[in-house]
Design a protein around this motif. Structure first.
Motif, mmCIF file in Angstrom:
data_model
loop_
_atom_site.group_PDB
_atom_site.id
_atom_site.type_symbol
_atom_site.label_atom_id
_atom_site.label_comp_id
_atom_site.label_asym_id
_atom_site.label_seq_id
_atom_site.Cartn_x
_atom_site.Cartn_y
_atom_site.Cartn_z
ATOM 1 N N TYR A 18 10.004 -37.827 -77.770
ATOM 2 C CA TYR A 18 9.690 -36.519 -77.212
ATOM 3 C C TYR A 18 10.082 -35.417 -78.192
ATOM 4 O O TYR A 18 11.171 -35.428 -78.746
ATOM 5 C CB TYR A 18 10.427 -36.323 -75.875
ATOM 6 N N ASP A 19 9.196 -34.473 -78.399
ATOM 7 C CA ASP A 19 9.406 -33.404 -79.362
ATOM 8 C C ASP A 19 9.667 -32.106 -78.602
ATOM 9 O O ASP A 19 8.778 -31.589 -77.931
ATOM 10 C CB ASP A 19 8.130 -33.273 -80.215
ATOM 11 N N ASP A 20 10.881 -31.583 -78.691
ATOM 12 C CA ASP A 20 11.161 -30.359 -77.917
ATOM 13 C C ASP A 20 10.798 -29.094 -78.695
ATOM 14 O O ASP A 20 10.996 -27.980 -78.207
ATOM 15 C CB ASP A 20 12.620 -30.319 -77.454
ATOM 16 N N LEU A 21 10.284 -29.266 -79.920
ATOM 17 C CA LEU A 21 9.794 -28.141 -80.731
ATOM 18 C C LEU A 21 10.882 -27.121 -81.061
ATOM 19 O O LEU A 21 10.580 -25.996 -81.453
ATOM 20 C CB LEU A 21 8.633 -27.415 -80.012
ATOM 21 N N SER A 22 12.148 -27.524 -80.904
ATOM 22 C CA SER A 22 13.231 -26.543 -81.032
ATOM 23 C C SER A 22 13.378 -25.986 -82.451
ATOM 24 O O SER A 22 13.979 -24.947 -82.652
ATOM 25 C CB SER A 22 14.556 -27.159 -80.580
ATOM 26 N N ASP A 23 12.809 -26.691 -83.427
ATOM 27 C CA ASP A 23 12.968 -26.184 -84.794
ATOM 28 C C ASP A 23 11.796 -25.304 -85.243
ATOM 29 O O ASP A 23 11.775 -24.824 -86.361
ATOM 30 C CB ASP A 23 13.124 -27.360 -85.769
ATOM 31 N N LEU A 24 10.832 -25.080 -84.351
ATOM 32 C CA LEU A 24 9.719 -24.217 -84.738
ATOM 33 C C LEU A 24 10.168 -22.755 -84.679
ATOM 34 O O LEU A 24 10.974 -22.385 -83.831
ATOM 35 C CB LEU A 24 8.525 -24.407 -83.795
ATOM 36 N N ASN A 25 9.602 -21.939 -85.562
ATOM 37 C CA ASN A 25 9.978 -20.529 -85.527
ATOM 38 C C ASN A 25 9.129 -19.765 -84.509
ATOM 39 O O ASN A 25 8.213 -20.318 -83.908
ATOM 40 C CB ASN A 25 9.881 -19.902 -86.931
#
Length: 137
Positions: A83-90
């Protein structure tokens, strides 16, 4: 013949998907093609020339496409097996994910949520199913 096959598929009942369950709908094992954007699963079968096995976005079929769409990355690097929580996207990338989500909502059927690990699927009633669809017409 693939397009006509897709055209006769009945509208999918509302349901939520784990990543593993989503994987089956990649247009090869199953004529139906689903993908997830920002935690929401869309039926993109009618866009099979884009999302089918031969299509330019075919790698997103049966997957969570959020990261790939956000970063305009169309190769395997954009896909996570967990699962990718996308937390590192700006912020700009997250905005892009939301814009894609809106576009998918306008064009394709929303079928349900992409479940986080350990999350329970919702129970969708038939009323909810039809109510939602008529609202969109």
């Amino acid at each position: 013949a693939r397009e006509s096959q897709a055209a006769c598929l009945p509208r999918m009942k509302r349901r939520d998907f784990s990543l593993e369950q989503l994987r089956e709908f990649d247009g090869t094992r199953n004529p139906r093609i689903l993908l997830a954007v920002n935690g929401k699963v869309f039926d993109v079968t009618e866009g099979s020339k884009f999302y089918g096995p031969e299509g330019p976005y075919g790698i997103f079929a049966g997957r969570d496409a959020s990261r790939g769409l956000a970063t305009f990355c169309l190769d395997k690097d954009a896909l996570r097996d967990e699962y990718d929580d996308l937390s590192d996207l700006n912020a700009v990338q997250m905005e892009s994910v939301r814009e894609w989500e809106m576009q998918f909502k306008e064009k394709y059927d929303y079928v349900g949520r992409l479940l986080k690990p350990g999350e329970e699927p919702s129970e969708y009633t038939d009323e909810e199913d039809t109510k939602d669809h008529t609202k969109q017409e």
